[in-house]
Enzyme design. Structure first.
Site, PDB file in Angstrom:
ATOM      1  N   HIS A  15      -0.081  -2.964  -4.555  1.00 34.81           N
ATOM      2  CA  HIS A  15       0.942  -2.767  -4.813  1.00 34.81           C
ATOM      3  C   HIS A  15       1.160  -1.246  -5.493  1.00 34.81           C
ATOM      4  O   HIS A  15       0.206  -0.874  -6.383  1.00 34.81           O
ATOM      5  CB  HIS A  15       1.548  -3.797  -5.878  1.00 34.81           C
ATOM      6  CG  HIS A  15       1.536  -5.171  -5.251  1.00 34.81           C
ATOM      7  ND1 HIS A  15       2.741  -5.725  -4.326  1.00 34.81           N
ATOM      8  CD2 HIS A  15       0.952  -6.402  -5.385  1.00 34.81           C
ATOM      9  CE1 HIS A  15       2.223  -6.746  -3.890  1.00 34.81           C
ATOM     10  NE2 HIS A  15       1.302  -7.356  -4.447  1.00 34.81           N
ATOM     11  N   ALA A  16       2.166  -0.636  -5.389  1.00 36.38           N
ATOM     12  CA  ALA A  16       2.428   0.551  -6.153  1.00 36.38           C
ATOM     13  C   ALA A  16       1.210   1.581  -5.984  1.00 36.38           C
ATOM     14  O   ALA A  16       1.150   1.979  -5.057  1.00 36.38           O
ATOM     15  CB  ALA A  16       2.822   0.322  -7.694  1.00 36.38           C
TER      16      ALA A  16
END
Length: 88
Positions: A15-16
């Site tokens: 994620h991210a």
């Protein structure tokens, strides 16, 4: 066709920031690479949206696949990257 199975090493999963770091490296690879999580179809490893929709979390195993002259080396590099904490 070359394949590698690797466990996600980032505590936040893909994620991210960890996903962006991985996608940037995959997009620069000289061969096309896909990434898949068990039960989901593979997505292009150079696509941030595609990688994030996999929902791969910490410790999940993903399969990297590439085809071409440098596929083995590319997969080795990307597998090494995924196995590390990328959110530091």
């Amino acid at each position: 066709m070359a394949q590698r199975v690797v466990s996600i090493g980032s505590r936040s999963g893909l994620h991210a920031r960890p996903a962006a770091t991985f996608v940037q490296a995959a997009a620069q690879a000289p061969v096309p690479v896909t990434i898949a999580v068990d039960g989901k179809p593979p997505v292009p490893a150079g696509s941030l949206l595609g990688v994030m929709t996999l929902g791969a979390g910490y410790g999940d195993q993903v399969t990297l696949t590439a085809e071409g002259d440098q596929a083995e080396a590319v997969l080795e590099e990307l597998a090494d990257l995924l196995s590390k904490e990328l959110d530091a």
